[in-house]
Write a protein that holds these residues in place. Sequence first.
Motif, mmCIF file in Angstrom:
data_model
loop_
_atom_site.group_PDB
_atom_site.id
_atom_site.type_symbol
_atom_site.label_atom_id
_atom_site.label_comp_id
_atom_site.label_asym_id
_atom_site.label_seq_id
_atom_site.Cartn_x
_atom_site.Cartn_y
_atom_site.Cartn_z
ATOM 1 N N PHE A 170 -34.922 16.529 -0.205
ATOM 2 C CA PHE A 170 -35.946 17.032 -0.975
ATOM 3 C C PHE A 170 -35.626 18.804 -1.085
ATOM 4 O O PHE A 170 -35.279 19.264 -2.112
ATOM 5 C CB PHE A 170 -37.208 16.444 -1.288
ATOM 6 N N PRO A 171 -35.881 19.266 -0.003
ATOM 7 C CA PRO A 171 -35.582 20.773 -0.073
ATOM 8 C C PRO A 171 -34.173 21.325 -0.435
ATOM 9 O O PRO A 171 -34.238 22.217 -0.903
ATOM 10 C CB PRO A 171 -35.970 21.356 1.608
ATOM 11 N N ALA A 172 -33.151 20.599 -0.065
ATOM 12 C CA ALA A 172 -31.786 21.008 -0.214
ATOM 13 C C ALA A 172 -30.923 19.512 -0.143
ATOM 14 O O ALA A 172 -31.081 18.979 0.897
ATOM 15 C CB ALA A 172 -31.337 21.998 0.748
ATOM 16 N N ARG A 173 -30.116 19.446 -1.317
ATOM 17 C CA ARG A 173 -29.458 18.388 -1.325
ATOM 18 C C ARG A 173 -28.590 17.730 -0.318
ATOM 19 O O ARG A 173 -28.281 16.832 0.117
ATOM 20 C CB ARG A 173 -28.681 18.501 -2.778
ATOM 21 N N GLU A 174 -27.819 19.087 0.368
ATOM 22 C CA GLU A 174 -26.850 19.043 1.388
ATOM 23 C C GLU A 174 -27.313 18.490 2.518
ATOM 24 O O GLU A 174 -26.500 17.914 3.262
ATOM 25 C CB GLU A 174 -26.179 20.314 1.536
ATOM 26 N N VAL A 175 -28.663 18.192 2.629
ATOM 27 C CA VAL A 175 -29.180 17.886 3.759
ATOM 28 C C VAL A 175 -29.155 16.225 4.080
ATOM 29 O O VAL A 175 -28.984 15.886 5.130
ATOM 30 C CB VAL A 175 -30.743 17.827 3.973
ATOM 31 N N ILE A 176 -28.696 15.648 2.903
ATOM 32 C CA ILE A 176 -28.244 14.132 3.027
ATOM 33 C C ILE A 176 -27.334 14.048 4.084
ATOM 34 O O ILE A 176 -27.106 13.034 4.679
ATOM 35 C CB ILE A 176 -28.083 13.491 1.557
ATOM 36 N N VAL A 177 -26.141 14.816 3.928
ATOM 37 C CA VAL A 177 -25.060 14.466 5.083
ATOM 38 C C VAL A 177 -25.421 14.521 6.531
ATOM 39 O O VAL A 177 -25.374 13.408 7.123
ATOM 40 C CB VAL A 177 -23.745 15.434 4.601
ATOM 41 N N ILE A 200 -38.181 23.546 7.898
ATOM 42 C CA ILE A 200 -38.902 22.963 9.144
ATOM 43 C C ILE A 200 -40.038 21.794 8.717
ATOM 44 O O ILE A 200 -40.206 21.152 9.577
ATOM 45 C CB ILE A 200 -39.980 24.568 9.245
ATOM 46 N N ILE A 201 -40.414 21.864 7.586
ATOM 47 C CA ILE A 201 -41.355 20.715 7.269
ATOM 48 C C ILE A 201 -40.443 19.384 7.501
ATOM 49 O O ILE A 201 -40.897 18.334 8.182
ATOM 50 C CB ILE A 201 -41.765 20.965 5.710
ATOM 51 N N VAL A 202 -39.598 19.201 6.770
ATOM 52 C CA VAL A 202 -38.766 18.089 6.910
ATOM 53 C C VAL A 202 -38.290 17.899 8.372
ATOM 54 O O VAL A 202 -38.123 16.365 8.838
ATOM 55 C CB VAL A 202 -37.209 18.035 6.180
ATOM 56 N N ALA A 241 -33.053 24.719 17.216
ATOM 57 C CA ALA A 241 -31.755 24.474 16.920
ATOM 58 C C ALA A 241 -31.601 23.563 15.679
ATOM 59 O O ALA A 241 -30.565 23.819 14.864
ATOM 60 C CB ALA A 241 -31.058 23.433 18.146
ATOM 61 N N ASP A 242 -32.400 22.422 15.490
ATOM 62 C CA ASP A 242 -32.332 21.667 14.285
ATOM 63 C C ASP A 242 -33.132 21.803 13.105
ATOM 64 O O ASP A 242 -32.795 21.254 12.211
ATOM 65 C CB ASP A 242 -32.761 20.037 14.735
ATOM 66 N N GLY A 243 -34.371 22.731 13.606
ATOM 67 C CA GLY A 243 -35.030 22.950 12.344
ATOM 68 C C GLY A 243 -34.856 24.463 11.630
ATOM 69 O O GLY A 243 -34.198 24.487 10.634
ATOM 70 N N ALA A 244 -34.946 25.426 12.470
ATOM 71 C CA ALA A 244 -34.996 27.028 12.151
ATOM 72 C C ALA A 244 -33.414 27.317 11.683
ATOM 73 O O ALA A 244 -33.003 27.607 10.775
ATOM 74 C CB ALA A 244 -35.487 27.898 13.048
ATOM 75 N N ALA A 249 -40.044 18.309 10.941
ATOM 76 C CA ALA A 249 -41.363 17.650 11.411
ATOM 77 C C ALA A 249 -41.493 16.250 11.223
ATOM 78 O O ALA A 249 -41.669 15.461 12.032
ATOM 79 C CB ALA A 249 -42.440 18.405 11.300
ATOM 80 N N LEU A 250 -41.171 15.824 9.666
ATOM 81 C CA LEU A 250 -41.245 14.495 9.569
ATOM 82 C C LEU A 250 -40.284 13.570 10.035
ATOM 83 O O LEU A 250 -40.480 12.578 10.108
ATOM 84 C CB LEU A 250 -41.206 14.705 7.710
ATOM 85 N N GLY A 251 -39.035 14.079 10.370
ATOM 86 C CA GLY A 251 -38.071 13.616 10.683
ATOM 87 C C GLY A 251 -38.242 13.541 12.404
ATOM 88 O O GLY A 251 -37.393 12.549 13.128
ATOM 89 N N TYR A 252 -39.060 14.299 12.892
ATOM 90 C CA TYR A 252 -38.978 14.307 14.341
ATOM 91 C C TYR A 252 -40.088 13.557 15.020
ATOM 92 O O TYR A 252 -40.221 13.026 15.957
ATOM 93 C CB TYR A 252 -39.158 15.582 14.850
ATOM 94 N N PHE A 253 -41.080 13.544 14.410
ATOM 95 C CA PHE A 253 -42.700 12.988 14.790
ATOM 96 C C PHE A 253 -42.675 11.565 13.887
ATOM 97 O O PHE A 253 -42.322 11.519 13.002
ATOM 98 C CB PHE A 253 -43.458 13.705 14.745
ATOM 99 N N PRO A 254 -43.280 10.575 14.743
ATOM 100 C CA PRO A 254 -43.610 10.408 16.014
ATOM 101 C C PRO A 254 -42.446 10.286 16.783
ATOM 102 O O PRO A 254 -41.526 9.902 16.537
ATOM 103 C CB PRO A 254 -44.687 9.306 15.865
ATOM 104 N N ARG A 255 -42.786 10.331 18.446
ATOM 105 C CA ARG A 255 -41.818 10.229 19.213
ATOM 106 C C ARG A 255 -42.359 8.902 20.155
ATOM 107 O O ARG A 255 -42.741 9.279 21.234
ATOM 108 C CB ARG A 255 -41.414 11.396 20.233
ATOM 109 N N PRO A 256 -41.904 7.673 19.815
ATOM 110 C CA PRO A 256 -42.332 6.772 20.650
ATOM 111 C C PRO A 256 -41.798 6.547 22.216
ATOM 112 O O PRO A 256 -40.667 6.736 22.219
ATOM 113 C CB PRO A 256 -41.771 5.265 19.761
ATOM 114 N N PRO A 257 -42.680 6.660 23.040
ATOM 115 C CA PRO A 257 -42.071 6.974 24.343
ATOM 116 C C PRO A 257 -41.256 5.694 24.958
ATOM 117 O O PRO A 257 -40.409 6.123 25.686
ATOM 118 C CB PRO A 257 -43.275 6.916 25.337
#
Length: 713
Positions: free
Chosen positions: A606-613, A523-525, A331-334, A527-535
């Motif tokens: 970095f991959p796409a400017r609009e991601v900042i929003v 997808i790379i971004v 949902a959030d990556g692909a 992963a960088l924004g999803y992990f780690p997931r502190p319990p």
Amino acid sequence: MIGNPNTGKTSVFNALTGLAQKVGNYPGVTVEKKIGLLAPGIELVDLPGMYSLAAHSPDELLAARVLLGEHDGEPRPDLVLVVADAANLQRNLYLTTQVIEIGLPAILVLNMIDAAERRGISVNTRALSRILGVPVIPTVAHRRLGIAELRAAIHDSVGSPPPRPSWTLPEAIVRERDALASRFGANAYILMRALIDEGGPVEQFLASRMDGDLRDALAEARARIRVSGRSPAAEEAEARHRWIAGALETTVRREERRKSLSERIDNVLVHRVLGLPIFMLVMSGGFISIFMWAVPFMDLITGAFGFLGELARRLFAGTPLQGGALESLIADGALAGVGGVMVFLPQIVFLFFFIALLDDCGYMARAAFLMDRIFRAVGLSGMSFIPMLSSFACAVPGILATRTIGNARDRIATILIAPFMSCSARIPVYSLMIAAFIPARMIGGVLPLQGLVFGAMYFVGIFAAIPAALVLRRTLLRGPGSTYLMELPPYKIPSPRSVGIRIIDRSRTFVRQAGTIIFAMSIIVWALGYFPRPPEIGRAHEALRAEARLSLDGEARETRLREIDREEAGAYMRNSVLGRAGRLLEPAVKPLGWDWKIGMATIASFPAREVIVSTLSIIYDLGKDAEDRREKEALIGKLSAARWPDGSPVFTIPVAVSVMVFFALCCQCGATLAVIKRETNSWRWTALSFGYMTAIAYIGALVVYRAGTALLA
């Protein structure tokens, strides 16, 4: 298929192949390969436009090598179609005679024969066919006239013996060519081209593949030819033009006539004073139309991907995977990654429609002619105009369009400054910052301040590109400028079929080449924004949910649960790799007035400017749906309320403008950098592009923030 630029070659290709086309790259190089299915078992390859086989640009060298059967992985053609402008045979037959010498069956397509007749030019095609030794087919491709006859001629000519040239080149050239072929055992025609085109790509290509002293042998052969006082190139040109003049004298009749309609229109459109203002009006009207027309389609695409994302979440609902990494990845990556690219497709389609329309009617060649004077002042030529124009939609097709620039230094310089043009991906950044922090007031009672700031952002990139081009051409890319020769084609009514095919072709290329790269980077971004997931974050928010379920009812409970979901997403993001990187980056961005959250959002985009929003939305606990009007208003409210530890606001007008200036000038686009690497075949130019644009963006943002703060103090 080969021919001079502006002969309607693309129209002939489209008329013969229709939608049975595909685009790719030749093996080992990035020059585009356009293939259409002419009939079962017969493929038509559209080679780049060129004026002669004395290749200078990568496109021209590739075309020559394919015709000669010297390009790895490409079979030698069975037949060559030479497309010529019927009204300009003197120039077009120069290439035709060179192609015929290669030793392949050939057909001469006299395109735009109607325009020639309107100019009082009539061609005896039978006589011309006898003299050249190849079939001559008159066509009006954009109206599909003569296409059936051309198809029949193609079927008849495949497998026929090659023509015998009825002209002869100077004896000195022929003698030296035969001697070189005997000594080195290479294709005699290629050796002749290397002999004539001194220092050209053919000579360099041969020298890189052959042992021995080929360069010395070529130099000695040229010295023997120069005994006559003339260079091999001059000898060839004079011999061909002399023969062509004689051939046309007996096959072409010209009537005295008044000025054509095209010439009368050109008196206004390329006028020395009026030409540029008219051009600016045409371009302004085009850009305004693009943004107006694209909005409904962009809303549709945004809604469609939003629906798909919600559908994906529903599919996971009630399963052990609900709320897990796989659901977020889809949902959030692909889907978010693909949607982030596809949402700008309508603007790109309308831009290609606008460009194809102007190009097909003949105006784009005039625009390049008008812009040549301006581009020459910064060391480039009018050839750079189309790539720069295309970059306003997206730098990726703009950089791909530089392949037609013959001068290598001009091409690299154009590639390096094309990303300065404000592309569609910058629009969400401008829209958010302007709506949040630029007052909605009128200047002089007629000009909206927000609209002026939005327009000014486009000129920020243009004004930065001018000194950048000058510096590049006078330092790293120092060298003589290219000579820009252009023949203005007659005006004609655009062919809907040809325009439609070009839009589909270019849009498909954009989606395939840019979409896949941005998708992978998203997808790379993610992963960088999803992990780690502190319990502990999950446990803390689960406790808040349990408390809300016990203490609240109805709508109040649902509202509180949505708030907890957003707070949890924000907490995870702040503790992710990206969040930590943002904190590390804070000392570097603090001079710009930015806090760590803006720095982190910048890294994420970095991959796409609009991601900042969407990243800012997550950081401020609003979820990812900032495109929705209410969520967007909520985000603006959150940004306005953000405070430094001392209680002062994080976002001020100078900070908002510095963010926009940074995004207007930086090369914050993975797809663009990937295409620069492919087109230049060099990591050095790619790193330079990213480095120097980021430095200019940082300095620009710093100056704007400091100056703005001083003015408002």
